[in-house]
Scaffold this active site. Structure first.
Site, PDB file in Angstrom:
ATOM      1  N   CYS A   1      76.960 -15.616 -21.040  1.00 32.94           N
ATOM      2  CA  CYS A   1      77.635 -14.554 -21.803  1.00 32.94           C
ATOM      3  C   CYS A   1      78.711 -13.837 -20.990  1.00 32.94           C
ATOM      4  O   CYS A   1      79.515 -13.099 -21.565  1.00 32.94           O
ATOM      5  CB  CYS A   1      76.618 -13.539 -22.302  1.00 32.94           C
ATOM      6  SG  CYS A   1      75.321 -14.277 -23.272  1.00 32.94           S
TER       7      CYS A   1
ATOM      8  N   HIS B   1      80.275  -6.912 -23.643  1.00 33.69           N
ATOM      9  CA  HIS B   1      79.561  -8.022 -24.284  1.00 33.69           C
ATOM     10  C   HIS B   1      78.614  -7.447 -25.336  1.00 33.69           C
ATOM     11  O   HIS B   1      77.949  -6.438 -25.114  1.00 33.69           O
ATOM     12  CB  HIS B   1      78.774  -8.795 -23.220  1.00 33.69           C
ATOM     13  CG  HIS B   1      77.830  -9.806 -23.790  1.00 33.69           C
ATOM     14  ND1 HIS B   1      78.202 -10.700 -24.760  1.00 33.69           N
ATOM     15  CD2 HIS B   1      76.514 -10.062 -23.531  1.00 33.69           C
ATOM     16  CE1 HIS B   1      77.167 -11.458 -25.079  1.00 33.69           C
ATOM     17  NE2 HIS B   1      76.128 -11.096 -24.347  1.00 33.69           N
TER      18      HIS B   1
ATOM     19  N   ASN C   1      75.034 -11.929 -31.538  1.00 31.97           N
ATOM     20  CA  ASN C   1      75.378 -12.277 -30.153  1.00 31.97           C
ATOM     21  C   ASN C   1      75.796 -13.740 -30.083  1.00 31.97           C
ATOM     22  O   ASN C   1      74.958 -14.633 -30.167  1.00 31.97           O
ATOM     23  CB  ASN C   1      74.167 -12.023 -29.249  1.00 31.97           C
ATOM     24  CG  ASN C   1      74.452 -12.388 -27.789  1.00 31.97           C
ATOM     25  OD1 ASN C   1      75.495 -12.943 -27.475  1.00 31.97           O
ATOM     26  ND2 ASN C   1      73.511 -12.071 -26.919  1.00 31.97           N
TER      27      ASN C   1
HETATM   28  N1  ACO Z   1      60.918  -8.369 -35.636  1.00 31.04           N
HETATM   29  C1  ACO Z   1      59.830  -7.569 -35.596  1.00 31.04           C
HETATM   30  N2  ACO Z   1      59.130  -7.352 -34.462  1.00 31.04           N
HETATM   31  C2  ACO Z   1      59.576  -7.957 -33.342  1.00 31.04           C
HETATM   32  C3  ACO Z   1      60.697  -8.790 -33.327  1.00 31.04           C
HETATM   33  C4  ACO Z   1      61.375  -8.982 -34.545  1.00 31.04           C
HETATM   34  N3  ACO Z   1      62.477  -9.763 -34.634  1.00 31.04           N
HETATM   35  N4  ACO Z   1      60.882  -9.248 -32.078  1.00 31.04           N
HETATM   36  C5  ACO Z   1      59.912  -8.702 -31.316  1.00 31.04           C
HETATM   37  N5  ACO Z   1      59.123  -7.930 -32.086  1.00 31.04           N
HETATM   38  C6  ACO Z   1      57.950  -7.155 -31.693  1.00 31.04           C
HETATM   39  C7  ACO Z   1      57.270  -7.661 -30.454  1.00 31.04           C
HETATM   40  O1  ACO Z   1      56.400  -8.714 -30.742  1.00 31.04           O
HETATM   41  C8  ACO Z   1      56.551  -6.425 -29.985  1.00 31.04           C
HETATM   42  O2  ACO Z   1      55.390  -6.296 -30.734  1.00 31.04           O
HETATM   43  P1  ACO Z   1      54.027  -5.779 -30.025  1.00 31.04           P
HETATM   44  O3  ACO Z   1      54.356  -4.397 -29.521  1.00 31.04           O
HETATM   45  O4  ACO Z   1      53.054  -5.819 -31.135  1.00 31.04           O
HETATM   46  O5  ACO Z   1      53.781  -6.754 -28.910  1.00 31.04           O
HETATM   47  C9  ACO Z   1      57.494  -5.293 -30.395  1.00 31.04           C
HETATM   48  O6  ACO Z   1      58.358  -5.841 -31.396  1.00 31.04           O
HETATM   49  C10 ACO Z   1      58.322  -4.764 -29.275  1.00 31.04           C
HETATM   50  O7  ACO Z   1      58.886  -5.845 -28.583  1.00 31.04           O
HETATM   51  P2  ACO Z   1      59.873  -5.620 -27.390  1.00 31.04           P
HETATM   52  O8  ACO Z   1      60.237  -6.950 -26.798  1.00 31.04           O
HETATM   53  O9  ACO Z   1      59.321  -4.563 -26.482  1.00 31.04           O
HETATM   54  O10 ACO Z   1      61.121  -5.018 -28.168  1.00 31.04           O
HETATM   55  P3  ACO Z   1      62.410  -4.394 -27.568  1.00 31.04           P
HETATM   56  O11 ACO Z   1      62.594  -3.034 -28.031  1.00 31.04           O
HETATM   57  O12 ACO Z   1      62.505  -4.663 -26.074  1.00 31.04           O
HETATM   58  O13 ACO Z   1      63.530  -5.261 -28.266  1.00 31.04           O
HETATM   59  C11 ACO Z   1      64.997  -7.076 -27.808  1.00 31.04           C
HETATM   60  C12 ACO Z   1      63.566  -6.656 -28.069  1.00 31.04           C
HETATM   61  C13 ACO Z   1      65.846  -6.708 -29.007  1.00 31.04           C
HETATM   62  C14 ACO Z   1      65.032  -8.566 -27.585  1.00 31.04           C
HETATM   63  C15 ACO Z   1      65.527  -6.327 -26.556  1.00 31.04           C
HETATM   64  O14 ACO Z   1      64.618  -6.469 -25.507  1.00 31.04           O
HETATM   65  C16 ACO Z   1      66.862  -6.825 -26.112  1.00 31.04           C
HETATM   66  O15 ACO Z   1      67.876  -6.674 -26.790  1.00 31.04           O
HETATM   67  N6  ACO Z   1      66.920  -7.384 -24.893  1.00 31.04           N
HETATM   68  C17 ACO Z   1      68.159  -7.875 -24.343  1.00 31.04           C
HETATM   69  C18 ACO Z   1      68.556  -9.120 -25.030  1.00 31.04           C
HETATM   70  C19 ACO Z   1      69.808  -9.656 -24.433  1.00 31.04           C
HETATM   71  O16 ACO Z   1      70.704  -8.939 -24.077  1.00 31.04           O
HETATM   72  N7  ACO Z   1      69.860 -10.952 -24.293  1.00 31.04           N
HETATM   73  C20 ACO Z   1      70.943 -11.564 -23.640  1.00 31.04           C
HETATM   74  C21 ACO Z   1      71.646 -12.281 -24.570  1.00 31.04           C
HETATM   75  S1  ACO Z   1      70.973 -13.753 -25.136  1.00 31.04           S
HETATM   76  C22 ACO Z   1      72.270 -14.672 -24.965  1.00 31.04           C
HETATM   77  O17 ACO Z   1      73.252 -14.157 -24.632  1.00 31.04           O
HETATM   78  C23 ACO Z   1      72.389 -16.101 -25.200  1.00 31.04           C
END
Ligand code: ACO
Length: 335
Positions: free
Chosen positions: A117, A257, A287
């Protein structure tokens, strides 16, 4: 930067997003998620997904032609093609060579650059070197991603984030006032397994077992990436401004990004950029890795938020882990 013979300027920009839109409500029917969760946690409302016939080069070639048209140039005016993608049409030949052929040129050097990215920044910095030394005059940089091809539609923690799309720019030799003002790049391989595609390379070639175990799909430790992004992007933005001799008040538009709206809001707040200086397009595009910044930049241009002499600050982060920042004075006349 100070020792450069020439400055690199953006002479043209073009983008392409596939027609098919996948909304959060569509995703509710595929995985256990909700529009509310996705919107609150990521800021995404919808994303575009390539058709089964569209590979990365098919998206990239359209964006590239649009960038050439915007610059008033043809492919034969280019001295180099750089393509960035984590979803190449195939491992080799490079997607850059495939796009070169599709654009109808058969001699220009062409290569792929993989910095995930952060690759738009890596690509701009790489192109800038060829221009700064006087080696090349016009460089076509194409960022194209078909992330849906590595998306595990059973994994709700990643499939709601990923999207397809492409953005391209023509980087051109110009005089020393404006264009690329300063940049910084970095990487930390220790975080590699926080965001990766396990199988399909020489470490784990494709077998029936790798396919059955979903090892050809992207895997992510979202929380680790989130923490890294917030911490790292603020430092990267500051270092970039420092290298370009800018203060935060000199920046007209901050274009980070687009991985998560909360990440963008968090870093913008820490950098004290008010909302009107920050570009957010993740709500409609999701993304699409290296393509997010050129897509956001093009939207900002179309909305009249970038004008001649606007100072832009771009920052990106991604798998690797990689990161980069670049400051740019926009020198092209805007509509
Ligand atoms: N829908 C509903 N619930 C979900 C989902 C979803 N799509 N995804 C995860 N959950 C749940 C989890 O299972 C967890 O449930 P639990 O508490 O019962 O275990 C709860 O939501 C919280 O999960 P977290 O992982 O703590 O959620 P968080 O607030 O951290 O959000 C996210 C997750 C959106 C992925 C975040 O961590 C994020 O944006 N991280 C950075 C991602 C990123 O920048 N990636 C790089 C890019 S990828 C690429 O570029 C190719």
């Amino acid at each position: 930067m100070k020792s450069a013979l020439f400055n690199a300027h953006i002479a043209g920009i073009g983008t392409y997003i596939p027609e098919k839109i996948l909304t959060n409500f569509d995703l509710e029917k595929i995985v256990d998620t909700s529009d509310q969760w996705i919107l609150e946690r990521t800021g995404i409302r919808e994303r575009h997904i390539a058709s089964a016939e569209q590979a990365a080069s098919d998206l990239g070639v359209i964006a590239a032609q649009r960038a050439l048209d915007d610059a008033g140039l043809t492919i034969n005016d280019m001295d180099l093609i750089i393509t960035t993608t984590v979803t190449p049409d195939m491992l080799f030949p490079s997607t850059a060579c495939i796009i070169q052929e599709k654009l109808g040129n058969h001699t220009i050097p062409a290569f792929d650059l993989n910095a995930a990215c952060a690759a738009f920044i890596y690509g701009l910095v790489t192109g800038t070197q060829f221009i700064a030394t006087g080696t090349y005059r016009n460089i076509l940089l194409i960022c194209t991603e078909a992330l849906s091809s590595v998306t595990n539609w059973k994994d709700r923690s990643t499939c709601v984030l990923l999207a397809d799309g492409a953005g391209a720019v023509v980087l051109q030799r110009g005089d020393s006032s404006g264009g690329v003002l300063g940049y910084t790049l970095g990487a930390d391989g220790r975080g590699g397994l926080n965001l990766y595609q396990p199988a399909g390379g020489s470490r784990m070639p494709a077998t029936l077992e790798t396919v059955q175990n979903d090892l050809h799909f992207l895997r992510m430790n979202g929380q680790e990436i989130y923490k890294f992004a917030v911490r790292n992007m603020v430092e990267t933005a500051k270092e970039t401004m420092n290298k370009a001799g800018l203060n935060a008040s000199d920046v007209d538009l901050f274009i980070p990004h687009q991985a998560n709206a909360r990440i963008i809001e968090g870093i913008s707040k820490r950098l004290e950029f008010p909302q009107e200086k920050v570009v957010i397009t993740i709500d409609k595009y999701g993304n699409n890795s290296s393509a997010t910044i050129p897509l956001a930049m093009n939207d900002a241009l179309k909305a009249g938020r970038i004008k001649k002499d606007s100072v832009l600050l771009l920052v990106g982060f991604g798998a690797g882990l990689t990161w980069g920042g670049l400051a740019l004075k926009w020198t092209k006349t805007t509509p």
